[in-house]
Design an enzyme around this catalytic site. Structure first.
Site, PDB file in Angstrom:
ATOM      1  CD  GLU A 282      36.003  78.603  25.458  1.00  7.20           C
ATOM      2  OE1 GLU A 282      37.086  78.528  26.072  1.00  7.20           O
ATOM      3  OE2 GLU A 282      35.655  77.818  24.580  1.00  7.20           O
ATOM      4  CG  HIS A 303      46.609  80.765  55.005  1.00  8.90           C
ATOM      5  ND1 HIS A 303      46.589  81.202  56.309  1.00  8.90           N
ATOM      6  CD2 HIS A 303      45.947  79.580  54.991  1.00  8.90           C
ATOM      7  CE1 HIS A 303      45.977  80.287  57.059  1.00  8.90           C
ATOM      8  NE2 HIS A 303      45.561  79.302  56.277  1.00  8.90           N
ATOM      9  CE  LYS A 418      40.144  77.101  18.772  1.00  5.85           C
ATOM     10  NZ  LYS A 418      39.387  75.863  18.651  1.00  5.85           N
TER      11      LYS A 418
HETATM   12  O1  PA5 Z   1      34.845  74.899  24.417  1.00  9.04           O
HETATM   13  C1  PA5 Z   1      35.385  75.005  23.326  1.00  9.04           C
HETATM   14  O2  PA5 Z   1      34.781  74.783  22.267  1.00  9.04           O
HETATM   15  C2  PA5 Z   1      36.852  75.378  23.179  1.00  9.04           C
HETATM   16  O3  PA5 Z   1      37.421  75.821  24.345  1.00  9.04           O
HETATM   17  C3  PA5 Z   1      37.632  74.182  22.669  1.00  9.04           C
HETATM   18  O4  PA5 Z   1      37.516  73.121  23.569  1.00  9.04           O
HETATM   19  C4  PA5 Z   1      39.108  74.484  22.445  1.00  9.04           C
HETATM   20  O5  PA5 Z   1      39.269  75.664  21.705  1.00  9.04           O
HETATM   21  C5  PA5 Z   1      39.777  73.333  21.692  1.00  9.04           C
HETATM   22  O6  PA5 Z   1      39.091  73.095  20.505  1.00  9.04           O
HETATM   23  P1  PA5 Z   1      39.200  71.752  19.716  1.00  9.04           P
HETATM   24  O7  PA5 Z   1      38.672  70.655  20.542  1.00  9.04           O
HETATM   25  O8  PA5 Z   1      38.407  71.980  18.479  1.00  9.04           O
HETATM   26  O9  PA5 Z   1      40.665  71.556  19.413  1.00  9.04           O
END
Ligand code: PA5
Length: 443
Positions: A282, A303, A418
């Protein structure tokens, strides 16, 4: 320690290629430190080793009085908890007798899969269960859905007192969950504004449950601090393992190795690979850049995947994490059955040593096959070294992002997903996106 970084077959990454990046990585480091110091959005994780833990410890003590705790969250609001629990709690933790465990059972509600959620809530005594709802934005759909459902169930069970069983961990000012905490008066902790989801494990997000479960969060944070101080002192490329790893990763990506395999050895580190996958994927997958994180686990994947890693396409940089000190667990010295004589090479050997021997054997097999390998060694799986490893990888990831000239702290691709979910679920203000989805899938 970075034990060795092997160069890779016919598209090697050589010392001089790494040297050429020296100035760039130094500049990236300066940027990281400066913006961290100013607590700029996204950079705040670099200050987490220096946070005041008293409020989190106090909340942890309160949580530890429950029979079970359930963290509701997803992505960065859950994976770090999963990783810490797997690494630092005993195996089969929830199955241990309460007198051995000495802390609540621990569950995560991440995926909105009704089968999991229903069977979990059915098996818990909700009056003795704490729900920790974690969301930086306060409105992630999966988390919101689980939260609404758990809230309703607990209300049905204990009525007005439900808010005594909820802890909200969210942005200090913004979002629906912050409003909820204020209006119900239920307990809450802040996620610092400058800390993003996948960099938040060393904030209240990861530490509140860890503390409740008896993990020593002061040592975790101390480990991160020691790593930070070690990195700040080493201002030469070849002495700074984070700089070195960032350069090596960048150069292999440029050489066409577009996958980053993370292969720790030992079940306790299995979810470290999972946590890493989010951090790496990400943070770096942007503007056509990034390498795809691949989770693997030693020795199991020897394996399963090793054949591909060794003799398949040369498109991977493989990181192996080995652990120096593990419980030994000695095999029997002698077994008095003739049919087993060919197994005598195992007599009296330690299972713990076997895993490390396998890690080195795998690294050697890959090097022999001309594939690039980074071999990391941590002294032991303990709070101190997990804290250090977490901080180290956050640091490396951020540096690689700067070297790629992308922002390692945003996630526009995730946010678009989202928005589509909100639109299809009928959230006000997101109507325009329905049309786009219909274009792809039909009305
Ligand atoms: O790294 C990030 O920002 C995302 O992966 C969030 O952790 C994830 O989408 C969850 O978001 P939130 O903490 O706002 O619910």
């Amino acid at each position: 320690s970075v034990g060795a970084a092997f160069v890779g077959g016919d598209r090697p990454v050589l010392r001089e290629n790494i040297d050429d990046l020296s100035k760039m990585v130094e500049e990236a480091d300066v940027l990281l430190r400066e913006k961290g110091r100013d607590d700029v959005e996204g950079f705040g994780w670099i200050n987490l080793p220096y946070q005041d833990l008293s409020e989190t410890i106090k909340i942890g003590r309160w949580l530890s009085g429950f029979e079970a705790i359930v963290q509701i969250g997803i992505g960065g609001s859950a994976l770090g908890n999963r990783m810490l629990a797997k690494a630092l709690l005993p195996p089969f933790y929830n199955e241990l007798d309460a007198s051995v465990r000495k802390a609540p059972k621990f569950y995560l509600l991440e995926n909105p899969d009704p089968k999991t959620a229903v069977s979990l809530l059915d098996r818990l005594d909700l009056s003795k269960t704490a729900f920790i709802v974690v969301s930086k934005s306060g409105s992630t759909t999966e988390t919101a859905a689980h939260f609404l459902w758990a809230w309703q169930k607990v209300r049905e069970k204990i009525g007005e007192r439900a808010s005594d069983n909820f802890l909200i961990i969210t942005d200090p000012r913004k979002g629906i969950l912050r409003k909820f905490a204020k209006s119900t008066g239920c307990r809450s902790l802040n996620i610092p504004e400058s800390v993003g989801g996948r960099y938040s494990v060393l904030s209240s997000v990861g530490l509140a449950t860890a503390s409740a479960l008896g993990i020593n969060i002061e040592k975790l944070v101390q480990g991160a601090k020691e790593m930070d101080q070690r990195l700040v002192l080493r201002s030469h490329l070849w002495e700074n393992p984070a700089w070195l790893l960032a350069c090596i990763n960048l150069l292999h990506a440029k050489a066409g190795r577009n996958m980053a395999v993370m292969m720790p050895y030992g079940d306790d580190l299995a979810d470290f690979a999972e946590w890493f996958a989010q951090l790496w994927g990400e943070s770096l997958g942007k503007e056509g850049y990034g390498t795809t994180p691949v989770r693997a686990l030693g020795a199991i994947d020897q394996h399963s995947q090793l054949q591909l890693y060794a003799e398949g396409p040369d498109d991977k940089l493989i990181t192996i994490i080995d652990v120096k000190n593990r419980p030994l667990f000695l095999l029997p010295d002698v077994v008095d059955i003739d049919a087993l004589k060919d197994l005598e090479f195992l007599y009296g050997k330690a299972l713990g040593d076997l895993l490390s021997i396998e890690a080195r054997s795998t690294a050697s097999a890959l090097v022999k096959a001309g594939k690039p390998v980074i071999y990391l060694n941590i002294p032991e799986v303990s709070e101190r070294y997990i804290g250090a490893l977490v901080f180290f990888y956050e640091y490396v990831t951020a540096l690689v992002g700067f070297l790629m000239k992308i922002n390692p702290f945003d996630q526009p691709g995730v946010e678009q997903g989202k928005r589509y979910i909100y639109s299809l679920m009928g959230r006000r203000g997101y109507e325009e996106y329905v049309k786009e989805v219909e274009e792809y899938f039909g009305a």
